[in-house]
Scaffold this motif. Structure first.
Motif, mmCIF file in Angstrom:
data_model
loop_
_atom_site.group_PDB
_atom_site.id
_atom_site.type_symbol
_atom_site.label_atom_id
_atom_site.label_comp_id
_atom_site.label_asym_id
_atom_site.label_seq_id
_atom_site.Cartn_x
_atom_site.Cartn_y
_atom_site.Cartn_z
ATOM 1 N N LEU A 1 13.324 1.227 3.104
ATOM 2 C CA LEU A 1 12.833 2.188 2.182
ATOM 3 C C LEU A 1 12.870 3.718 2.888
ATOM 4 C CD1 LEU A 1 9.264 0.522 1.525
ATOM 5 C CD2 LEU A 1 11.132 0.894 -0.014
ATOM 6 N N ASP A 2 13.035 4.472 1.772
ATOM 7 C CA ASP A 2 12.957 6.163 2.200
ATOM 8 C C ASP A 2 11.823 6.581 1.655
ATOM 9 O OD1 ASP A 2 14.755 6.608 4.189
ATOM 10 O OD2 ASP A 2 16.442 7.014 2.895
ATOM 11 N N VAL A 3 10.789 6.777 2.270
ATOM 12 C CA VAL A 3 9.621 7.540 1.554
ATOM 13 C C VAL A 3 9.695 8.957 1.512
ATOM 14 C CG1 VAL A 3 7.151 7.775 1.608
ATOM 15 C CG2 VAL A 3 8.038 5.390 2.021
ATOM 16 N N PHE A 4 9.647 9.773 0.620
ATOM 17 C CA PHE A 4 9.833 11.003 0.516
ATOM 18 C C PHE A 4 8.842 11.806 -0.143
ATOM 19 C CE2 PHE A 4 11.576 9.368 -3.465
ATOM 20 C CZ PHE A 4 10.951 10.243 -4.587
ATOM 21 N N ALA A 5 8.577 13.195 0.281
ATOM 22 C CA ALA A 5 7.542 14.030 -0.069
ATOM 23 C C ALA A 5 7.937 14.820 -1.446
ATOM 24 C CB ALA A 5 7.176 15.029 0.866
ATOM 25 N N LEU A 6 7.415 14.696 -2.308
ATOM 26 C CA LEU A 6 7.523 15.384 -3.615
ATOM 27 C C LEU A 6 7.152 16.995 -3.423
ATOM 28 C CD1 LEU A 6 6.284 13.164 -6.325
ATOM 29 C CD2 LEU A 6 8.579 13.807 -5.927
ATOM 30 N N THR A 7 8.148 17.981 -3.915
ATOM 31 C CA THR A 7 7.858 19.156 -3.782
ATOM 32 C C THR A 7 8.014 19.932 -5.374
ATOM 33 O OG1 THR A 7 10.182 19.830 -3.429
ATOM 34 C CG2 THR A 7 8.845 19.636 -1.586
ATOM 35 N N ASP A 8 7.231 21.132 -5.655
ATOM 36 C CA ASP A 8 7.430 21.523 -6.823
ATOM 37 C C ASP A 8 8.679 21.581 -7.667
ATOM 38 O OD1 ASP A 8 4.706 21.614 -6.688
ATOM 39 O OD2 ASP A 8 4.678 23.856 -6.352
ATOM 40 N N PRO B 1 0.759 -1.247 0.062
ATOM 41 C CA PRO B 1 0.093 -0.018 0.121
ATOM 42 C C PRO B 1 0.798 1.428 -0.049
ATOM 43 C CG PRO B 1 -0.720 -1.573 1.818
ATOM 44 C CD PRO B 1 0.612 -1.925 1.129
ATOM 45 N N ALA B 2 0.197 2.272 -0.332
ATOM 46 C CA ALA B 2 1.049 3.651 -0.585
ATOM 47 C C ALA B 2 1.282 4.048 0.966
ATOM 48 C CB ALA B 2 0.074 4.767 -1.307
ATOM 49 N N PHE B 3 2.430 4.794 1.118
ATOM 50 C CA PHE B 3 2.624 5.278 2.307
ATOM 51 C C PHE B 3 2.207 6.808 2.494
ATOM 52 C CE2 PHE B 3 5.767 1.777 1.767
ATOM 53 C CZ PHE B 3 5.627 1.288 3.068
ATOM 54 N N GLU B 4 1.475 7.120 3.430
ATOM 55 C CA GLU B 4 1.029 8.614 3.239
ATOM 56 C C GLU B 4 2.012 9.421 4.053
ATOM 57 O OE1 GLU B 4 -2.799 8.443 5.067
ATOM 58 O OE2 GLU B 4 -3.584 7.284 3.547
ATOM 59 N N LYS B 5 3.001 9.196 4.800
ATOM 60 C CA LYS B 5 3.980 9.907 5.325
ATOM 61 C C LYS B 5 5.167 9.492 5.095
ATOM 62 C CE LYS B 5 1.200 10.511 9.724
ATOM 63 N NZ LYS B 5 1.285 10.392 11.270
ATOM 64 N N ALA B 6 6.290 10.616 4.977
ATOM 65 C CA ALA B 6 7.645 10.592 4.698
ATOM 66 C C ALA B 6 8.183 9.987 5.854
ATOM 67 C CB ALA B 6 7.949 11.797 4.245
ATOM 68 N N GLY B 7 9.363 9.211 5.435
ATOM 69 C CA GLY B 7 10.250 8.519 6.518
ATOM 70 C C GLY B 7 10.934 7.172 6.160
ATOM 71 N N ARG B 8 11.484 6.811 7.122
ATOM 72 C CA ARG B 8 12.294 5.556 6.993
ATOM 73 C C ARG B 8 11.365 4.263 7.403
ATOM 74 N NH1 ARG B 8 17.404 3.940 6.748
ATOM 75 N NH2 ARG B 8 17.618 5.652 5.366
ATOM 76 N N TYR B 9 11.271 3.264 6.349
ATOM 77 C CA TYR B 9 10.382 2.158 6.716
ATOM 78 C C TYR B 9 11.130 0.979 6.571
ATOM 79 C CZ TYR B 9 6.247 5.379 6.821
ATOM 80 O OH TYR B 9 5.674 6.172 6.732
ATOM 81 N N ASN B 10 11.028 -0.305 7.068
ATOM 82 C CA ASN B 10 11.240 -1.608 6.832
ATOM 83 C C ASN B 10 10.197 -2.482 6.080
ATOM 84 O OD1 ASN B 10 13.648 -0.571 7.934
ATOM 85 N ND2 ASN B 10 13.876 -2.200 9.446
#
Length: 431
Positions: free
Chosen positions: A356-363, A329-338
């Motif tokens: 996993l590093d989940v990051f927030a996209l910016t313009d 599933p999609a991660f809604e919050k940025a951060g480090r996950y295993n």
């Protein structure tokens, strides 16, 4: 540590870079001879005599030389360590331009090269934002380590990803060795450099750092120790140690888990698919009865501010081909996950880790993975400047034309008024 942990048959090399790049350990097949030469090279390294610049582009070019001749059967990856920022010139403008150009080249060529870059900032002064962008652009991981013990743990995690390493879990200071395991290597990290450890075999024999045997070996580093045991006794092994922080037990076995390379950096709200299968004696297992006798569980773990929490555990069922697939599933919050795949059954216990590093996209960021939700700009910075100048000139031209039109109207009105005045004066003179 890395030289000792690399599996036999892998290919590896080490480069040292500053103003230019030099080969510290030639790229080659890892075996006993390679390890001996590599350890000699490391012991002779004099980094104090290195230059003062940080030429990251040249270092990456040296490492990637001959990339098209790489064996496609290998999982390839780069670990980039630096204590500074990209520094090719005394001019900040030139360095900024070189940084942009490197990121542009990486984002353009990654789909063809497909080699993740794991970046490690060795000090707080390193350009962590730039290193993070390199990792994100190549689906790698970005780390910060300003202590040797932290760096050692990061090395271990990087090797887990690069080599697709499986390990045996340690539960209550005990781990299980089944009859498919030919050798295991235990790496234990401690809070102090003087901590002792004893490894206890199923028959009660105690292995400490003063004991020697034909099938076992010890190595002590700073805040960690390594213990390797070949032809281990089957059954439950245990550890007797204080101040134990982190332990990792890898195995050489006929039973292995394989999975395609999973992206280590993904944007928030982005789904991905996890695929894996079991290998026994070098062949993929498709026997559904055998696979069904094992429990396959995929755990999603958040790793925020040093705290680990299990978010989800999904039990996987084999497909007809023997593969296991799961839509993450999609991660809604940025951060480090295993994402840890856990396999248990009888006396078998294995873990395949994923980070996993989940990051927030910016313009201002370019998504190098070509997600449909984000379209990259194809206008270069220089073109934007030229277009801006042209736009300003058009505005000025329009203003001048408008001003000219106003002036012309005013002139016409004055000429009209003047002609009327002259007619009135002439009529007055005639009278």
């Amino acid at each position: 540590l890395l030289i000792k942990l690399l599996p036999n048959g892998a290919k590896a090399g080490v480069w040292l870079f500053s103003d230019s790049s030099v080969s510290l350990i030639p790229h080659g097949v890892v075996d006993n001879r390679w390890r001996i030469e590599a350890l000699k090279a490391v012991s002779k390294t004099e980094t104090k005599s290195a230059g003062h610049r940080v030429n990251i582009p040249e270092a990456l070019n040296k490492v990637l030389y001959g990339i098209r001749n790489f064996d496609p059967h290998y999982r390839a990856g780069i670990v980039l360590l630096t204590d500074g920022e990209l520094d090719l010139s005394s001019s900040p403008i030139d360095n900024a331009a070189a940084s942009r150009e490197l990121l542009r080249e990486i984002s353009t060529n990654f789909s063809e090269i497909n080699i993740p870059i794991f970046t490690i900032a060795l000090t707080q002064q390193a350009d962590k934002r730039f290193l993070s962008k390199i990792a994100v652009a190549t689906s790698g991981l970005s780390e910060l380590s300003d202590t040797p013990s932290e760096l050692a743990k990061i090395y271990v995690s990087s090797l887990d990803i690069l080599a697709g390493t499986t390990f045996v879990p340690l539960i209550n200071k005990k781990f299980q060795v089944d009859n498919s395991i030919e050798e295991f290597t235990l790496v234990a990290f401690f809070s102090t450099d003087r901590s002792d450890i004893v490894i206890i075999s199923p028959n009660g024999r105690r292995h400490d750092q003063g004991s020697f045997s034909e099938h076992s070996a010890w190595f002590r580093g700073q805040n960690y120790v390594m213990f390797t045991q070949s032809n281990p006794e089957f059954g439950s092994w245990s550890i007797d140690a204080k101040e134990l922080q982190y332990t990792r037990i890898t195995v050489v076995s006929d039973l292995n888990i394989e999975a395609p390379e999973f992206p280590n950096s993904i944007p928030v709200n982005s789904e991905s698919e996890f695929t894996t299968w079991l290998i026994l004696d070098g062949k993929r297992v498709s026997d559904l009865a055998l696979l069904s006798s094992l429990d396959f569980e995929l755990s999603t773990i958040t790793n925020q501010k040093g705290q680990s929490n299990i978010l989800n555990i999904e039990r996987l069922a084999p497909l007809g081909s023997g593969e296991f697939r799961f839509r993450v599933p999609a991660f809604e919050k940025a951060g480090r996950y295993n994402l840890n795949l856990n396999i248990t059954g009888g006396d078998i216990s294995r873990v395949l880790p994923n980070y996993l590093d989940v990051f927030a996209l910016t313009d201002s960021e370019i998504d190098t993975r070509n997600e449909p939700s984000k379209i990259a700009s194809f206008i270069s910075p220089s073109t934007e400047i030229i277009l801006g100048i042209i736009f300003v000139l058009l505005l000025v031209s329009g203003f001048l034309l408008a001003l000219r039109g106003v002036s012309a109207r005013r002139k016409g009105e004055w000429l009209k008024r003047l002609s009327v005045t002259n007619s009135q004066d002439k009529a007055f003179e005639d009278t």
